[in-house]
Write a protein that holds these residues in place. Structure first.
Motif, PDB file in Angstrom:
ATOM      1  N   SER A 289      34.500  41.763  20.908  1.00 48.87           N
ATOM      2  CA  SER A 289      34.066  43.118  21.237  1.00 48.87           C
ATOM      3  C   SER A 289      33.907  43.361  22.735  1.00 48.87           C
ATOM      4  CB  SER A 289      32.726  43.424  20.542  1.00 48.87           C
ATOM      5  OG  SER A 289      31.739  42.473  20.928  1.00 48.87           O
ATOM      6  N   ASN A 290      33.988  42.310  23.550  1.00 49.57           N
ATOM      7  CA  ASN A 290      33.786  42.452  24.994  1.00 49.57           C
ATOM      8  C   ASN A 290      35.075  42.151  25.763  1.00 49.57           C
ATOM      9  OD1 ASN A 290      31.108  43.074  24.666  1.00 49.57           O
ATOM     10  ND2 ASN A 290      30.390  40.972  24.997  1.00 49.57           N
ATOM     11  N   ALA A 291      35.137  42.697  26.968  1.00 54.02           N
ATOM     12  CA  ALA A 291      36.254  42.438  27.883  1.00 54.02           C
ATOM     13  C   ALA A 291      35.729  42.445  29.310  1.00 54.02           C
ATOM     14  CB  ALA A 291      37.357  43.479  27.721  1.00 54.02           C
ATOM     15  N   GLN A 292      36.409  41.702  30.188  1.00 56.64           N
ATOM     16  CA  GLN A 292      36.000  41.607  31.582  1.00 56.64           C
ATOM     17  C   GLN A 292      37.126  42.097  32.483  1.00 56.64           C
ATOM     18  OE1 GLN A 292      33.068  40.422  33.362  1.00 56.64           O
ATOM     19  NE2 GLN A 292      34.290  41.461  34.921  1.00 56.64           N
ATOM     20  N   GLU A 293      36.834  43.076  33.335  1.00 54.33           N
ATOM     21  CA  GLU A 293      37.811  43.521  34.320  1.00 54.33           C
ATOM     22  C   GLU A 293      37.979  42.450  35.382  1.00 54.33           C
ATOM     23  OE1 GLU A 293      38.051  46.914  37.791  1.00 54.33           O
ATOM     24  OE2 GLU A 293      37.148  47.465  35.852  1.00 54.33           O
ATOM     25  N   LEU A 294      39.229  42.129  35.709  1.00 51.56           N
ATOM     26  CA  LEU A 294      39.530  41.101  36.703  1.00 51.56           C
ATOM     27  C   LEU A 294      40.083  41.680  38.000  1.00 51.56           C
ATOM     28  CD1 LEU A 294      41.233  38.405  34.429  1.00 51.56           C
ATOM     29  CD2 LEU A 294      38.851  38.460  35.207  1.00 51.56           C
ATOM     30  N   ALA A 295      41.031  42.583  37.889  1.00 51.70           N
ATOM     31  CA  ALA A 295      41.709  43.135  39.070  1.00 51.70           C
ATOM     32  C   ALA A 295      42.493  44.356  38.626  1.00 51.70           C
ATOM     33  CB  ALA A 295      42.634  42.099  39.693  1.00 51.70           C
ATOM     34  N   GLU A 296      43.026  45.071  39.599  1.00 52.47           N
ATOM     35  CA  GLU A 296      43.903  46.188  39.304  1.00 52.47           C
ATOM     36  C   GLU A 296      45.360  45.761  39.502  1.00 52.47           C
ATOM     37  OE1 GLU A 296      42.868  49.663  41.485  1.00 52.47           O
ATOM     38  OE2 GLU A 296      40.762  49.639  40.856  1.00 52.47           O
ATOM     39  N   VAL A 297      46.237  46.401  38.765  1.00 60.38           N
ATOM     40  CA  VAL A 297      47.668  46.123  38.945  1.00 60.38           C
ATOM     41  C   VAL A 297      48.070  46.338  40.399  1.00 60.38           C
ATOM     42  CG1 VAL A 297      49.973  46.976  38.377  1.00 60.38           C
ATOM     43  CG2 VAL A 297      48.314  46.563  36.553  1.00 60.38           C
ATOM     44  N   SER A 298      47.474  47.306  41.053  1.00 61.68           N
ATOM     45  CA  SER A 298      47.785  47.582  42.461  1.00 61.68           C
ATOM     46  C   SER A 298      47.368  46.459  43.394  1.00 61.68           C
ATOM     47  CB  SER A 298      47.125  48.889  42.903  1.00 61.68           C
ATOM     48  OG  SER A 298      45.711  48.822  42.747  1.00 61.68           O
ATOM     49  N   ASP A 299      46.551  45.507  42.913  1.00 63.23           N
ATOM     50  CA  ASP A 299      46.175  44.345  43.723  1.00 63.23           C
ATOM     51  C   ASP A 299      47.293  43.312  43.786  1.00 63.23           C
ATOM     52  OD1 ASP A 299      43.550  45.241  44.281  1.00 63.23           O
ATOM     53  OD2 ASP A 299      42.843  44.499  42.338  1.00 63.23           O
ATOM     54  N   ILE A 300      48.335  43.472  42.965  1.00 64.62           N
ATOM     55  CA  ILE A 300      49.419  42.491  42.852  1.00 64.62           C
ATOM     56  C   ILE A 300      50.603  42.950  43.689  1.00 64.62           C
ATOM     57  CG2 ILE A 300      50.995  41.341  41.256  1.00 64.62           C
ATOM     58  CD1 ILE A 300      48.893  41.981  39.054  1.00 64.62           C
TER      59      ILE A 300
ATOM     60  N   ALA B 220      46.592  29.137  43.375  1.00 67.60           N
ATOM     61  CA  ALA B 220      45.945  28.505  44.520  1.00 67.60           C
ATOM     62  C   ALA B 220      45.163  29.526  45.344  1.00 67.60           C
ATOM     63  CB  ALA B 220      46.985  27.805  45.392  1.00 67.60           C
ATOM     64  N   ALA B 221      45.719  30.737  45.501  1.00 66.93           N
ATOM     65  CA  ALA B 221      45.011  31.786  46.250  1.00 66.93           C
ATOM     66  C   ALA B 221      43.714  32.177  45.548  1.00 66.93           C
ATOM     67  CB  ALA B 221      45.917  33.008  46.418  1.00 66.93           C
ATOM     68  N   ILE B 222      43.731  32.237  44.228  1.00 66.57           N
ATOM     69  CA  ILE B 222      42.526  32.563  43.462  1.00 66.57           C
ATOM     70  C   ILE B 222      41.489  31.455  43.600  1.00 66.57           C
ATOM     71  CG2 ILE B 222      41.618  32.896  41.129  1.00 66.57           C
ATOM     72  CD1 ILE B 222      44.336  34.233  40.437  1.00 66.57           C
ATOM     73  N   LEU B 223      41.926  30.211  43.481  1.00 63.02           N
ATOM     74  CA  LEU B 223      41.008  29.077  43.600  1.00 63.02           C
ATOM     75  C   LEU B 223      40.388  29.018  44.993  1.00 63.02           C
ATOM     76  CD1 LEU B 223      43.159  26.421  41.720  1.00 63.02           C
ATOM     77  CD2 LEU B 223      41.137  27.592  40.827  1.00 63.02           C
ATOM     78  N   GLU B 224      41.194  29.303  46.015  1.00 61.92           N
ATOM     79  CA  GLU B 224      40.663  29.341  47.379  1.00 61.92           C
ATOM     80  C   GLU B 224      39.644  30.459  47.543  1.00 61.92           C
ATOM     81  OE1 GLU B 224      44.138  29.705  49.761  1.00 61.92           O
ATOM     82  OE2 GLU B 224      44.679  27.573  49.610  1.00 61.92           O
ATOM     83  N   ALA B 225      39.918  31.617  46.932  1.00 59.31           N
ATOM     84  CA  ALA B 225      38.972  32.733  46.997  1.00 59.31           C
ATOM     85  C   ALA B 225      37.650  32.381  46.323  1.00 59.31           C
ATOM     86  CB  ALA B 225      39.575  33.972  46.353  1.00 59.31           C
TER      87      ALA B 225
ATOM     88  N   VAL C  13      36.386  30.097  37.151  1.00 54.97           N
ATOM     89  CA  VAL C  13      36.389  30.971  38.322  1.00 54.97           C
ATOM     90  C   VAL C  13      35.874  32.360  37.938  1.00 54.97           C
ATOM     91  CG1 VAL C  13      37.926  32.174  39.939  1.00 54.97           C
ATOM     92  CG2 VAL C  13      38.202  29.721  39.528  1.00 54.97           C
ATOM     93  N   GLU C  14      35.051  32.930  38.808  1.00 51.56           N
ATOM     94  CA  GLU C  14      34.469  34.236  38.560  1.00 51.56           C
ATOM     95  C   GLU C  14      35.507  35.358  38.730  1.00 51.56           C
ATOM     96  OE1 GLU C  14      31.391  34.966  37.465  1.00 51.56           O
ATOM     97  OE2 GLU C  14      31.148  32.788  37.230  1.00 51.56           O
ATOM     98  N   PRO C  15      35.299  36.498  38.069  1.00 51.22           N
ATOM     99  CA  PRO C  15      36.271  37.607  38.154  1.00 51.22           C
ATOM    100  C   PRO C  15      36.552  38.083  39.573  1.00 51.22           C
ATOM    101  CG  PRO C  15      34.745  37.967  36.343  1.00 51.22           C
ATOM    102  CD  PRO C  15      34.245  36.768  37.078  1.00 51.22           C
ATOM    103  N   ALA C  16      35.542  38.147  40.438  1.00 55.16           N
ATOM    104  CA  ALA C  16      35.755  38.644  41.803  1.00 55.16           C
ATOM    105  C   ALA C  16      36.747  37.783  42.559  1.00 55.16           C
ATOM    106  CB  ALA C  16      34.423  38.720  42.548  1.00 55.16           C
ATOM    107  N   ALA C  17      36.748  36.473  42.311  1.00 51.99           N
ATOM    108  CA  ALA C  17      37.684  35.580  42.996  1.00 51.99           C
ATOM    109  C   ALA C  17      39.111  35.807  42.515  1.00 51.99           C
ATOM    110  CB  ALA C  17      37.279  34.123  42.785  1.00 51.99           C
TER     111      ALA C  17
END
Length: 481
Positions: free
Chosen positions: A283-294, A141-146, A317-321
């Protein structure tokens, strides 16, 4: 009065409907059914102050309420709507089966009522599992709100789905926690995407067997549209995905604490990475967040975050959210909550760890632990928990009715670990446990309340148990100054 069974919400007007149970979901269900023109009777085996107050509220609306009798099927009942917790073997349901009366859960009713205000129904992103459901749903829910979406964390989390699906202002998407009880009675629910976080023996007295428990959990995948998310560390969750009947094009998406493969989310060098919802995922990957964000960055909480991220990414939902939502999220009390640091020792409240699976995850989060455990075992065995967690244990302090089961497992599998058996279930036992743990702990250790048991032998619920622990720790901190 019609003699055919009720099969749709459009058939409810004038029909006799029995609601099994009051509580968070029973009262809204009775009100909604009454508003739809049904002749509603609520039955509940309880008969205390709170049920009587709820009964008075409903009776003022024209609902019939029978307290102190949850076993007798009201005459003429054409549909039962049940709240979570009522066993399939309940006499009320057995009587209903004999005369062909259908049973819907409160979640089933909510699903069937979606969109009755004329709007396009909000998709459901659904979460179940033995442990971690509430945390994952709230992270989601926090991600969706972001992401700027109107959403709510609902369902087994304590917020009535009925209130939300019938709200005047529509939602974009719902983060829905579903228990095995709710899924048992929710045959029509079809989620946009769903996850089973993990599977371990729990509530077997309700379901009758581990196989039946797993099957009810697996219902969450039925009819999924976009993604069935599973835990790569728990093969039973992937097996449920393989068995599910989903919409064409729905994908199986794994999450792992290791480096992810294609169609997985995982962790690489402290970064949460998506290799499922990206172009050319081989072959591709997308960074979402850091472990320290949790918060906290315990292994099982990182897994929860990955599951929440997978559902959010399945919804577009986009990675920044994902990053912003995880940074904004704070866990509820009693879930690996830091209370105080006293004389270099961290005191952590995980009273919500009411079974061995949850306690094992909590114990894995810290290196050196003085463990406070015990309570009602609910038929659990502790040998595997002790074997896998022994290397973290500095010492153990036991309280509660079934503490001997843990003590015996420690004697078999970790005989070198000091054990203090307080032999107490009184209200002062927790304070004594905290003092004993303080004597055993060394600077750098963690005193961890992760009981691996239910609380009702000593407390109203795990919340009160955690509150008492936190109060005892604060009293200790005050005397240590």
């Amino acid at each position: 009065m019609s003699t055919s069974p009720v099969s749709t919400v459009e058939e409810l007007a004038g029909r006799r409907v029995t609601v099994a149970g009051l509580g968070v979901s029973g009262v809204p269900a009775a009100k909604v059914l009454q508003g739809l023109g049904a002749d509603v009777t609520v039955v509940d085996g309880a008969d205390g102050e709170r049920p009587r107050a709820q009964a008075a509220e409903l009776e003022a609306l024209g609902v019939t309420v029978r307290l102190g009798d949850g076993a007798t099927l009201p005459k003429g009942t054409e549909l039962i709507v049940t709240t979570p917790g009522w066993k399939p073997s309940s006499p009320l349901f057995l009587a209903a089966a004999e005369v062909g009366v259908p049973i819907w859960g409160d979640v089933e009713l909510a699903w069937r009522l979606r969109g009755r205000n004329g709007e396009v129904p909000a998709p459901w992103l659904a979460v179940t599992g033995t442990n971690g459901k509430t945390t994952t749903v709230r992270m989601l829910a926090a991600i969706l709100e972001a992401a700027g979406l109107r959403t709510a964390a609902v369902g087994n989390i304590g917020v009535s789905l009925l209130d939300v699906v019938l709200a005047d202002e529509p939602y974009d998407v719902l983060a829905v926690e579903l228990s095995s009880y709710q899924l048992h009675w929710a045959s029509s629910v079809r989620a946009h995407s769903a996850v089973v976080l993990n599977l371990a023996p729990d509530h077997l007295d309700w379901h009758g067997s581990m196989e039946a428990y797993a099957a009810d959990k697996g219902r969450i995948y039925e009819g999924n549209q976009v993604a069935c998310v599973y835990n790569t560390a728990d093969p039973a969750t992937e097996a449920l995905v393989r068995e599910a009947d989903v919409e064409e094009g729905c994908r199986a998406i794994g999450f792992t604490l290791a480096s992810p493969g294609p169609s997985e989310l995982g962790v690489v060098d402290g970064i949460l990475v998506d290799r499922a919802f990206v172009p050319d995922r081989r072959s591709n990957a997308q960074e979402l967040a850091e472990v320290s964000d949790i918060s906290p960055p315990a292994p099982h909480n990182i897994a929860n975050a990955l599951a929440a991220a997978a559902l959010a990414r399945a919804f577009g939902v986009e990675p920044a959210a994902v990053r912003d939502g995880l940074r904004a999220f704070r866990p509820d009390d009693h879930r690996i909550t830091h209370v105080e640091t006293v004389d270099g020792v961290e005191y952590v409240n995980d009273s919500k760890a009411t079974n061995t699976h949850a306690a094992e995850a909590s114990l894995a989060a810290y290196e050196h632990i003085v463990w406070i455990a015990g309570g009602l075992a609910k038929g659990a065995a502790f040998d595997d928990l002790v074997t896998r967690s022994a290397r973290h244990l500095r010492a153990v302090v036991l309280i509660g009715a079934d503490r001997a089961l843990i003590r015996d497992a420690l004697a078999r599998h970790a005989p070198e670990v000091p054990v203090v058996d307080l032999d107490r279930t009184d209200t002062g036992a927790m304070a004594a446990a905290v003092r004993a743990a303080h004597e055993l702990a060394r600077p750098g250790d963690t005193v961890l309340l992760a009981p691996a048991c239910a609380s009702m032998d000593m407390y109203l619920d795990y919340n009160q148990r955690g509150d008492v622990f936190a109060e005892a720790v604060r009293d200790l901190a005050a005397t240590a100054q």
